[in-house]
Scaffold this motif. Structure first.
Motif, PDB file in Angstrom:
ATOM      1  N   ASP A 105     136.505  26.794 -61.247  1.00 29.99           N
ATOM      2  CA  ASP A 105     135.041  26.621 -61.171  1.00 29.99           C
ATOM      3  C   ASP A 105     134.277  27.945 -61.347  1.00 29.99           C
ATOM      4  OD1 ASP A 105     132.743  24.969 -58.827  1.00 29.99           O
ATOM      5  OD2 ASP A 105     132.740  25.176 -61.026  1.00 29.99           O
ATOM      6  N   PRO A 106     134.488  28.649 -62.451  1.00 31.55           N
ATOM      7  CA  PRO A 106     133.870  29.987 -62.587  1.00 31.55           C
ATOM      8  C   PRO A 106     132.341  29.995 -62.580  1.00 31.55           C
ATOM      9  CG  PRO A 106     134.801  29.265 -64.682  1.00 31.55           C
ATOM     10  CD  PRO A 106     135.224  28.257 -63.654  1.00 31.55           C
ATOM     11  N   LYS A 107     131.741  28.830 -62.953  1.00 34.52           N
ATOM     12  CA  LYS A 107     130.274  28.785 -62.996  1.00 34.52           C
ATOM     13  C   LYS A 107     129.691  28.052 -61.787  1.00 34.52           C
ATOM     14  CE  LYS A 107     130.901  28.254 -67.955  1.00 34.52           C
ATOM     15  NZ  LYS A 107     130.868  27.265 -69.033  1.00 34.52           N
ATOM     16  N   GLY A 108     130.604  27.584 -60.893  1.00 35.44           N
ATOM     17  CA  GLY A 108     130.107  26.868 -59.717  1.00 35.44           C
ATOM     18  C   GLY A 108     129.546  25.497 -60.037  1.00 35.44           C
ATOM     19  N   LEU A 109     129.841  25.007 -61.241  1.00 31.55           N
ATOM     20  CA  LEU A 109     129.256  23.717 -61.646  1.00 31.55           C
ATOM     21  C   LEU A 109     129.950  22.539 -60.971  1.00 31.55           C
ATOM     22  CD1 LEU A 109     128.604  24.344 -65.453  1.00 31.55           C
ATOM     23  CD2 LEU A 109     126.961  24.421 -63.574  1.00 31.55           C
TER      24      LEU A 109
END
Ligand SMILES: Nc1ncnc2c1ncn2[C@@H]1O[C@H](COP(=O)(O)OS(=O)(=O)O)[C@@H](OP(=O)(O)O)[C@H]1O
Ligand SMILES: Nc1ncnc2c1ncn2[C@@H]1O[C@H](COP(=O)(O)OP(=O)(O)O)[C@@H](O)[C@H]1O
Length: 207
Positions: free
Chosen positions: A149-153
């Motif tokens: 989840d690198p973008k926290g989406l």
């Protein structure tokens, strides 16, 4: 010779203009074969990372590539599109058409986008000559993508702040017969460079 006027979609009274310099000559100039490498998979599965590693690996072999990344194209050409199914279909159709033009120009076009629906990916495949569309499936479990989840989406999607997020409350249809499957089953997985080498080996085998 009668002028062939045609209608394509909403475009009427159009005529295809052939040019004296063709695809074969462009490929000879570039000393490579134009094609489309289509990378599909969940958000966070590693599509963009592979696309960059692949582009770097081919460039170091003297090959001219160009990346069409879904996220990036949505900042410009496809900024008018949402994530509703019909807009995702249009996103994929447009990127497919641009990728086809790049392949006709003699480039190795690397398209990396979720492209969740089989019918949309098949429609892009049908735009190209047999063998010029290489579909690569990033077979990474949702749990792994969500853990990254690198973008926290995914976190936002789980909290209901993003509706219709692929894998959470929107479908993803895995390929049934793509050219290459890059799997990650456990905590260990191949590095982006190792994955890129696998794709490059495939391309070299296919000439
Ligand atoms: N609802 C929803 N579902 C999936 N993904 C979403 C959504 N909203 C925004 N994003 C971000 O947009 C990136 C996916 O765009 P794509 O053009 O690749 O998607 S698609 O092919 O049209 O399905 C994707 O980027 P990647 O993580 O690089 O795949 C997401 O970060
Ligand atoms: N082969 C890999 N091994 C381990 N981590 C990876 C690998 N490929 C990508 N990642 C990591 O996974 C996350 C998502 O990668 P990204 O390329 O942005 O995926 P996508 O484009 O499919 O959303 C990033 O943090 C990236 O560093």
């Amino acid at each position: 010779m009668a002028l062939k006027i045609s209608t394509v979609g909403n475009s009427t009274n159009i005529k295809w203009h052939s040019c004296s310099v063709g695809k074969l000559e462009r490929q000879e100039l570039l000393r490579q074969k134009g094609c489309v490498i289509w990378i599909t998979g969940l958000s966070g599965s590693g599509k963009s990372t592979l696309a960059c590693a692949l582009s770097r690996g081919l460039h170091s072999r003297g090959k001219l590539t160009y990346i069409l990344d879904g996220d990036n194209v949505r900042h410009g050409l496809n900024s008018d599109l949402s994530f509703r199914a019909e807009d995702r279909a249009e996103n994929i159709r447009r990127i497919g058409e641009v990728a086809k033009l790049f392949a006709d120009a003699g480039l190795i076009c690397i398209a990396s986008l979720i492209s969740p629906y089989r019918k949309d990916r098949s429609a892009c495949r049908a735009m190209l000559p047999e063998g010029d569309f290489i579909e690569v499936f990033m077979d990474v479990p949702l749990q792994v993508c969500e853990a990254r989840d690198p973008k926290g989406l995914y976190k936002l999607a789980r909290a209901g702040k993003i509706k219709g997020f692929t894998g959470i409350d929107d479908p993803y249809e895995p390929p049934l017969d793509c050219e290459i499957v890059l799997q990650q089953k456990g905590p260990e997985c191949a590095s982006p460079c190792e994955m890129a080498e696998e794709v490059i080996c495939f391309l070299e085998e296919k000439g």
